[in-house]
Enzyme design. Structure first.
Site, PDB file in Angstrom:
ATOM      1  N   GLU C  73       0.811  -1.227   0.000  1.00 56.51           N
ATOM      2  CA  GLU C  73       0.000   0.000   0.000  1.00 56.51           C
ATOM      3  C   GLU C  73       0.842   1.273   0.000  1.00 56.51           C
ATOM      4  OE1 GLU C  73      -4.112  -0.645   1.750  1.00 56.51           O
ATOM      5  OE2 GLU C  73      -2.726  -1.010   3.428  1.00 56.51           O
ATOM      6  N   HIS C  92      -0.740   5.445   8.075  1.00 52.45           N
ATOM      7  CA  HIS C  92      -1.866   4.576   7.709  1.00 52.45           C
ATOM      8  C   HIS C  92      -1.934   3.459   8.737  1.00 52.45           C
ATOM      9  CE1 HIS C  92      -4.639   1.969   5.764  1.00 52.45           C
ATOM     10  NE2 HIS C  92      -3.741   0.999   5.729  1.00 52.45           N
ATOM     11  N   HIS C  94      -4.682   0.504  11.155  1.00 54.91           N
ATOM     12  CA  HIS C  94      -5.955  -0.149  11.463  1.00 54.91           C
ATOM     13  C   HIS C  94      -6.249   0.099  12.941  1.00 54.91           C
ATOM     14  CE1 HIS C  94      -4.073  -3.084   8.376  1.00 54.91           C
ATOM     15  NE2 HIS C  94      -4.528  -2.003   7.778  1.00 54.91           N
ATOM     16  N   HIS C 162     -11.494  -1.139   6.370  1.00 55.67           N
ATOM     17  CA  HIS C 162     -10.042  -1.182   6.283  1.00 55.67           C
ATOM     18  C   HIS C 162      -9.356  -0.466   7.450  1.00 55.67           C
ATOM     19  CE1 HIS C 162      -6.334  -0.404   3.447  1.00 55.67           C
ATOM     20  NE2 HIS C 162      -5.985  -0.800   4.637  1.00 55.67           N
TER      21      HIS C 162
END
Lengths: 231, 231, 231, 231
Positions: C73, C92, C94, C162
């Site tokens: 990613e 980024h 989770h 996501h």
């Protein structure tokens, strides 16, 4: 390991597992004298060593305090031992997840086999009903007797505005029950938020509790190892 | 132990117990001068040592900063000490479980005896009512006075969009109250989700608070031991 | 400290603070070349050392991978740096408490001054709208551009099914925002359950964010000290 | 690393990650004999070493116990290996956040790509339907077969009043799934409280699961490093 050493370990296990914080206490009935029990002096349970363990009679008199301060609520222990010949150990705590159940009068009920000892559910002690407005503590024998009366033949009594008391036929069992009462409370709250809960029925609860009693050494070893390794 | 050493320890206790994170502060009124208070320089409370403790007057002027940066919100402390002769220590924090109560205007109410100091419930400070749109900080004496006014004679004031401030008649008591305000908030949220809550009534709360004040050394010893052993 | 060393530290801070687990990544734009950014090789962020940091161009090509595997990613980073000249760092993750907001399309909104950077609320990226059914990953430049488009001029974009992506004008600021986005999410859920929430309005949020930007060194020092002491 | 060493490590990872406590177990099918599997002797999983690993046949007979006590529920493993040729590893646990789903019959559904293995949702095993009132344990081959039947071709079966069982095509995958089933359960509860949840659809779930399977080494390395460093 002497009973005093084992009781000191139980204090530290209950602290490590989050059942007690600076408050709460655990006692064990003396092996050699059923009208005596062991309980730490007034101190945070997580710091208790075997030297801090005192012997009490069932009236809550310390026999060997030598000036050391005792817990205000020692009457919880004495009066339950008097009322319940089967009980060998008592845990009183402010175990966090249980407090909301006590405050709302919601019984703890067994969500899974680990908490089969909850049977048909916990009972509730409302101190206002017996003594009006108080500081909520079990600070005399009469309150101890009232609490023991509310407990009846159950394993777990919730105390509104205060906490809970759990009993066992051995120290290992009482510690196990105190830890899984806390866990069950946390999970029961989550289950109630999700939908209609299928609790263990009484027969399932009794059978599960009997099985768990054959596995107590396993968890005791794990919990003891943790606190011993941490010093 | 000097007051500065004890205050440094209080900073680290509050961090270890999850009341403060990188922000928040705790002060103590000077023993020898009631118009002076001690407070750390601008830094994360978990890292405070006795050398980081400064002395302030009630207007929020640091008397010994020697160029060190000070907290923007020192006026919380000065103005509360000015308004409340009984207060010897003040904790300001963003204690997590309390934030949702401040954001919804839900008073903290005592769920169990450990938080009897909450009495009939916490009060709320809405900074918009006194200063319109701001960065929500108590960054001048006027805002400090407004906050002290909202606190009144209570132990705990919630600050909408910001956090809370708790006071005590000793450093040990203020630390105890800050820790149990957080715990009570967490458990009160859970209880509200379970059903109708029976809070301590005012008389119960007052009696429980008086009893707890006799046990403050027990928790202080436990909390202090943890941070000292961890270095 | 080189930028690669600082970025390795940021990886470990984000793991220690619970924002990333085995997955998630943080990048920093190169000081000397605005069309280059630094990002770890494909590995768990909590284990990253300076030697694991690679340099990428904005198309997501690693310039010095020497056979080392790269994150699927990486296009998140390249395309945001391309679209947003003001952005110097991207996280980024989770981050757990944020996932339920992404899954329900509930915007994160600032509950207290610490999360003023959320402004009028987070925006949502629905990958189905641009690419139909996928594995939900931003695995090519087109998806990276679509995500950057959804982010627009905001600080935080939730990614349905996501996670989330947070940007900052410095590495310290991006790390701060990622940590407080997680904290705000957790507390916002609790507040919504309690009652009607008064969020910071846009002016309050902007003023609070500006103030917090003057305090970033305080939290960075605390978080860095924790991971450095733990080795 | 032998399979027994790897399985001992898996036990300690699952304890460290909060999937198992004093109870729960993980097994692996033998590489060289598809009708044999490895499983620890009856003990707390967090304490398992390679010397505690025994070999069983699919009927649940230990081939090398030498008097050591075995798990009551070894039939979970044997009967699933018999029914599912694709399964190489099985985790049975009382993973806490999953218990409320089992108790309310709420299927786990994938909230984000990390739990794509949940596909269209978990299935439920109600032991009352096959055996009436029991202690809820899978204590004989017939109950094992019934559980394997409920599992069918899924990855995850919830067991009402008990816990859950998760399978994988490798030990790394089964451990990954057990950890993320717990995480997904926790986050799914929170999402349900927030509003209408958009779960991954079946195609998204399948694609995400396939991608995650290419990243299993990353989390295994992280989790293994933690337990190895802690001794």
């Amino acid at each position: 390991m002497t009973l005093a050493e084992k009781l000191a370990l139980a204090n530290r296990i209950l602290y490590d597992q989050g059942v007690v914080d600076g408050f709460g206490h655990v006692s064990a009935r003396c092996d050699e004298a059923s009208d005596r029990f062991l309980l730490a002096r007034n101190m945070a349970p997580g710091l208790v060593t075997p030297d801090d363990i005192l012997t009490f009679d069932l009236d809550g008199n310390a026999l060997d305090a030598q000036g050391r301060r005792v817990y205000l609520e020692r009457f919880i222990h004495g009066e339950i031992y008097r009322a319940r010949a089967d009980v060998q150990a008592v845990v009183h705590s402010h175990s966090p997840s249980v407090i909301p159940f006590a405050a709302t009068g919601t019984p703890l009920r067994p969500l899974y086999h680990m908490s089969g000892f909850l049977g048909s559910g916990s009972v509730l002690f409302e101190i206002r009903d017996v003594a009006g407005n108080t500081d909520l503590l079990i600070r005399d024998p009469a309150l101890g007797r009232a609490l023991a009366g509310a407990l009846g033949s159950h394993s777990t009594v919730l105390m509104r505005g205060h906490g809970s008391t759990v009993v066992g036929t051995s120290l290992e069992q009482a510690v196990y029950r105190a830890i899984y009462a806390e866990t069950n409370a946390r999970l029961q709250s989550q289950a109630i938020a999700l939908g209609e809960v299928t609790y263990l029925n009484e027969q399932e609860a009794a059978m599960a509790a009997a099985t768990n009693d054959t596995q107590l050494a396993r968890t005791w070893e794990l919990w003891a190892r943790r606190v011993i390794e941490r010093g």
